[in-house]
Design a protein around this motif. Structure first.
Motif, PDB file in Angstrom:
ATOM      1  N   PRO A   1      35.806  43.373  39.459  1.00  7.90           N
ATOM      2  CA  PRO A   1      35.205  44.459  38.126  1.00  7.90           C
ATOM      3  C   PRO A   1      34.311  45.451  38.729  1.00  7.90           C
ATOM      4  N   GLU A   2      34.386  46.507  38.144  1.00  9.33           N
ATOM      5  CA  GLU A   2      33.218  47.824  38.842  1.00  9.33           C
ATOM      6  C   GLU A   2      31.795  47.218  38.677  1.00  9.33           C
ATOM      7  N   LEU A   3      30.945  47.380  39.506  1.00  7.91           N
ATOM      8  CA  LEU A   3      29.665  46.869  39.481  1.00  7.91           C
ATOM      9  C   LEU A   3      28.915  47.734  38.538  1.00  7.91           C
ATOM     10  N   PRO A   4      28.136  47.199  37.941  1.00 11.25           N
ATOM     11  CA  PRO A   4      26.861  48.083  37.029  1.00 11.25           C
ATOM     12  C   PRO A   4      26.158  48.805  38.065  1.00 11.25           C
TER      13      PRO A   4
ATOM     14  N   HIS B   1      24.856  29.844  43.728  1.00 10.08           N
ATOM     15  CA  HIS B   1      24.601  30.507  42.582  1.00 10.08           C
ATOM     16  C   HIS B   1      24.362  32.173  42.789  1.00 10.08           C
ATOM     17  N   LEU B   2      24.387  32.473  44.353  1.00  8.10           N
ATOM     18  CA  LEU B   2      24.085  33.987  44.348  1.00  8.10           C
ATOM     19  C   LEU B   2      25.189  34.719  44.527  1.00  8.10           C
ATOM     20  N   GLY B   3      24.841  36.147  43.602  1.00  9.05           N
ATOM     21  CA  GLY B   3      25.714  37.152  43.423  1.00  9.05           C
ATOM     22  C   GLY B   3      26.624  36.779  42.647  1.00  9.05           C
ATOM     23  N   ARG B   4      26.476  35.943  41.436  1.00  6.28           N
ATOM     24  CA  ARG B   4      27.558  35.673  40.409  1.00  6.28           C
ATOM     25  C   ARG B   4      27.904  36.715  39.670  1.00  6.28           C
ATOM     26  N   ASP B   5      26.950  37.621  39.324  1.00  7.97           N
ATOM     27  CA  ASP B   5      27.183  38.578  38.377  1.00  7.97           C
ATOM     28  C   ASP B   5      27.160  40.046  39.022  1.00  7.97           C
TER      29      ASP B   5
ATOM     30  N   ALA C   1      36.731  42.004  47.483  1.00  4.39           N
ATOM     31  CA  ALA C   1      37.157  43.540  46.850  1.00  4.39           C
ATOM     32  C   ALA C   1      38.430  43.386  45.980  1.00  4.39           C
ATOM     33  N   ILE C   2      39.390  42.574  46.643  1.00  2.00           N
ATOM     34  CA  ILE C   2      40.684  42.546  45.924  1.00  2.00           C
ATOM     35  C   ILE C   2      40.901  41.113  45.149  1.00  2.00           C
ATOM     36  N   GLY C   3      39.842  40.375  45.008  1.00  2.00           N
ATOM     37  CA  GLY C   3      40.023  39.262  44.103  1.00  2.00           C
ATOM     38  C   GLY C   3      40.481  37.913  44.630  1.00  2.00           C
ATOM     39  N   LYS C   4      40.462  38.068  45.895  1.00  2.00           N
ATOM     40  CA  LYS C   4      41.398  36.942  46.530  1.00  2.00           C
ATOM     41  C   LYS C   4      40.004  35.741  46.631  1.00  2.00           C
TER      42      LYS C   4
ATOM     43  N   TYR D   1      24.921  38.319  49.479  1.00  2.00           N
ATOM     44  CA  TYR D   1      25.677  37.291  49.021  1.00  2.00           C
ATOM     45  C   TYR D   1      26.448  37.752  47.469  1.00  2.00           C
ATOM     46  N   ASP D   2      27.835  37.755  47.451  1.00  2.00           N
ATOM     47  CA  ASP D   2      28.527  38.164  46.424  1.00  2.00           C
ATOM     48  C   ASP D   2      29.463  36.992  46.056  1.00  2.00           C
ATOM     49  N   ARG D   3      29.303  36.731  44.779  1.00  2.00           N
ATOM     50  CA  ARG D   3      30.191  35.536  43.969  1.00  2.00           C
ATOM     51  C   ARG D   3      30.137  34.323  45.106  1.00  2.00           C
ATOM     52  N   GLY D   4      28.798  34.007  45.456  1.00  6.45           N
ATOM     53  CA  GLY D   4      28.312  32.722  46.246  1.00  6.45           C
ATOM     54  C   GLY D   4      28.883  32.901  47.717  1.00  6.45           C
ATOM     55  N   VAL D   5      29.462  33.798  48.002  1.00  4.07           N
ATOM     56  CA  VAL D   5      29.922  34.260  49.424  1.00  4.07           C
ATOM     57  C   VAL D   5      28.992  35.246  50.454  1.00  4.07           C
ATOM     58  N   GLU D   6      28.427  34.547  51.524  1.00  4.27           N
ATOM     59  CA  GLU D   6      27.680  35.648  52.428  1.00  4.27           C
ATOM     60  C   GLU D   6      28.693  36.512  53.100  1.00  4.27           C
ATOM     61  N   LEU D   7      28.232  37.726  52.707  1.00  2.35           N
ATOM     62  CA  LEU D   7      28.949  38.906  53.366  1.00  2.35           C
ATOM     63  C   LEU D   7      28.283  39.531  54.691  1.00  2.35           C
ATOM     64  N   CYS D   8      27.132  39.541  54.690  1.00  3.49           N
ATOM     65  CA  CYS D   8      26.442  40.152  55.851  1.00  3.49           C
ATOM     66  C   CYS D   8      25.033  39.635  56.043  1.00  3.49           C
TER      67      CYS D   8
END
Length: 351
Positions: free
Chosen positions: A149-152, A216-220, A334-337, A265-272
């Motif tokens: 979903p689009e980020l605020p 819990h990180l990056g849930r919203d 990004a694509i919801g997988k 983190y986004d949706r509990g996943v470390e990105l960088c």
């Protein structure tokens, strides 16, 4: 008949990924970065006790190392005068496979001279926002409807390591010793590995982080965590940390130092993972020796370190910051997988 010859990701997803990677290159170039290439196969390697590299040999029997990151080569370019570079590179790490891991994966790594880790948090946020927006715009088959979903408009939240523990665990931890960390793990009834020594403070910190904080990180909205324990600095600068007045008692020096690094983190996943880079060649040499010792104690084959990188720092290395981002994970989010096997063609079990 077995269908194992087929890719795990759909062709529509792989086509979308291709367009997203092209847009990522454009983003870097529009922001003043140029793309470089450094060896994947090298006689040297930066040693990280937590990473186990693949090793091969030439016809004379001399070892070569498949790089776990393009860091060493890119830093040598910075020492030679490069000021803003990026690379989209295949990297390899033994023993990493699962929903979020594959032994061979794609890393995006970049450095800019003059930036600190806060500057690079700003840049990483802009990059992630642009990437997600492109994912929504590149509509390919049924993939688009699964996009994040689009980020605020509000900025990604930034929490120090201690603040993240305080929010999700109820206490700060930089002032705690390994026994107190173990008691905290027992309080939350964590499944503590028998192989984790009582005196392995970083091991207990990592267990608590993985089990009680990261989910819990990056849930919203994506969140940055920064100012990690100095013992986890890797090749980041370390600075003296002043604990809050609410923390009493004389703290050991190691507990009062923090590494100038961050993770997103986004949706509990470390990105960088980003560093305000270490520039002191003596400190680099000391940390490299310590990592080699820890790596050998962990049962990994003896590794040579990165002598050419140490030479580069002695010749002169600029103040800069760098970031390493897992591209497969970024595409996945990004694509919801939910599995990186859904965004790469042939993971390890089909390679």
């Amino acid at each position: 008949m077995s269908k194992r010859f087929l890719p795990t990701a759909t062709l529509e997803t792989l086509q979308l990924r291709s367009r997203l990677v092209a847009s990522l290159r454009d983003f870097f170039q529009e922001n003043g970065y140029w793309e470089c290439e450094t060896p994947i196969l090298s006689r040297e390697i930066i040693v990280d006790a937590n990473l186990d590299p693949f090793i091969t040999h030439d016809v004379t029997g001399s070892p070569y190392y498949l790089q776990t990151s393009p860091e060493a080569g890119m830093k040598r370019l910075l020492s030679a005068g490069a000021t803003a570079i990026f690379q989209i590179s295949r990297v390899m790490r033994r023993g990493e496979s699962g929903q979020l891991h594959n032994p061979e994966f794609t890393m995006v790594e970049w450095y800019r001279v003059g930036d600190d880790h806060h500057d690079q948090m700003n840049f990483a946020e802009r990059l992630v926002r642009a990437f997600y927006e492109q994912a929504r715009q590149f509509q390919v088959g049924a993939v688009a409807c699964e996009c994040r979903p689009e980020l605020p408009n509000q900025s990604f939240e930034r929490l120090t390591y201690d603040e993240a523990f305080e929010r999700f665990v109820g206490t700060r931890v930089l002032h705690l010793d390994s026994q107190e960390l173990r008691e905290l793990a027992e309080k939350y009834r964590l499944d503590c590995p028998h192989s984790l020594p009582l005196d392995d403070r970083d091991g207990w910190l990592n267990l608590l982080l993985a089990e009680l904080v990261e989910p819990h990180l990056g849930r919203d909205l994506p969140q940055f965590v920064y100012d990690y324990p100095a013992s986890q600095a890797a090749l980041a600068k370390v600075r003296r940390h002043s604990p809050d007045a609410g923390v009493t008692g004389e703290l050991p020096r190691s507990s009062c130092d923090v590494a100038e690094r961050f993770e997103l983190y986004d949706r509990g996943v470390e990105l960088c993972n980003g560093y305000h880079e270490l520039t002191d060649p003596t400190e680099l040499s000391d940390r490299s020796r310590a990592e080699r010792k820890s790596s050998e104690l962990a049962g990994h084959e003896g590794l040579p370190g990165a002598a050419l990188l140490e030479c580069a720092l002695r010749e002169g290395f600029p103040d800069c910051s760098g970031v390493a981002l897992g591209l497969d994970r970024l595409v996945m989010i990004a694509i919801g997988k939910t599995d990186i096997g859904d965004v790469i063609a042939f993971p390890a079990d089909r390679a």
